[in-house]
Scaffold this active site. Structure first.
Site, PDB file in Angstrom:
ATOM      1  CD  GLU A 189      97.397  51.505  58.857  1.00 24.42           C
ATOM      2  OE1 GLU A 189      96.763  51.119  60.277  1.00 24.42           O
ATOM      3  OE2 GLU A 189      96.771  50.694  57.758  1.00 24.42           O
TER       4      GLU A 189
ATOM      5  CB  CYS B 204     100.922  50.528  62.662  1.00 26.69           C
ATOM      6  SG  CYS B 204      99.739  49.067  61.294  1.00 26.69           S
TER       7      CYS B 204
END
Length: 277
Positions: A238, A272
């Protein structure tokens, strides 16, 4: 493991609000990473962990969730002290950590092997099996939330795990490992190695690591993908993104503007999933 002697080192962990050293943690050597993986592999193959039934693992995850919830206030404050995020944000985020353990315990209880249709006089069936030793590499911005997501799933399936938190924010991860042992997790099922890039590289390249889960920058994700591909190990990465903000025409522009500002600048924009385009 290298034959050359490796001197133990300490790394100061700093409060970003004041620059003061909170405490020091070991700066693990490649040899110490090897030793952690070796212990995790022994726990997977020969310890009490492989003998637990699915129901027993599920009960353990539920106990872990309760223990984490009981320690919530100290975890909020420790993580805020370590990464500088406002305690209100950290409290809201970490309230989800026990739920990940409960969610995966629930999946474990509901999990059934599947028989899939196929042509001819055959039965095709699907079974879930643990991979072995998994490595989880977590970032500085959401240390416990991101760890809980991967760790609870790996444990539910019967894997053992070596965790490398960000070298900037390892404290709440170390605390969580202690709480899991308090809940009854057998020795060496979860091990934490602390340190920087050298530790992450050794973990991703280790021949006994069956899967790496990494949350971090593009460069780190690319390096992990290359290292795991060399031995056909699995990797989930990720990485940073430019999350779009979509505003529909029935939304109040003032509400949309406030939401867009929050999405872009929550956690000082260090997320993120920051809404940045």
């Amino acid at each position: 493991m290298s034959n050359s002697p490796e001197e133990p080192r300490d790394r100061p962990i700093v409060d970003p609000a004041t620059g003061a050293v909170i405490r020091t943690v070991p700066d693990s050597t490649p040899g110490e990473v090897d030793a952690a993986v070796r212990r995790a592999r022994a726990a997977f193959l020969d310890g009490p962990w492989p003998a637990l039934t699915r129901t027993q693992r599920g009960r353990l995850l539920l106990r872990a969730a309760d223990v984490i919830e009981e320690a919530a206030e100290s975890l909020y404050r420790l993580e805020t002290l370590n990464n500088g995020r406002p305690v209100t944000e950290t409290r809201a985020q970490l309230s989800r950590v026990p739920e990940w353990f409960r969610y995966n315990a629930g999946l474990l209880a509901a999990q059934r092997d599947a028989v899939l249709p196929s042509d001819g006089p055959y039965l095709t069936y699907q079974r879930r099996a643990p991979l072995g030793v998994c490595g989880v590499i977590t970032p500085f911005n959401h240390p416990l939330l991101i760890l809980a997501r991967s760790l609870s799933a790996a444990l539910a399936t019967g894997n053992t795990v070596v965790v490398k938190p960000s070298e900037l924010t390892p404290l709440s991860t170390l605390e969580l490992a202690g709480l899991l042992h308090k809940a009854g997790l057998p020795e060496d099922v979860v091990t934490v190695v602390t340190g920087g890039r050298e530790v992450g590289e050794r973990l991703t390249g280790h021949p006994d690591i069956a899967k790496i889960t990494l949350t971090g920058g593009t460069e780190a994700g690319r390096a992990a993908a290359v290292a795991t591909a060399a031995r056909f190990a699995r990797v989930t990465a990720e990485l940073g993104g430019k999350t779009p903000i979509v505003v529909f025409d029935d939304v109040d522009p003032e509400v949309a503007a406030e939401g867009a500002a929050f999405a872009a600048f929550v956690a000082a924009g260090q997320s993120c999933v920051a809404g940045s385009r």
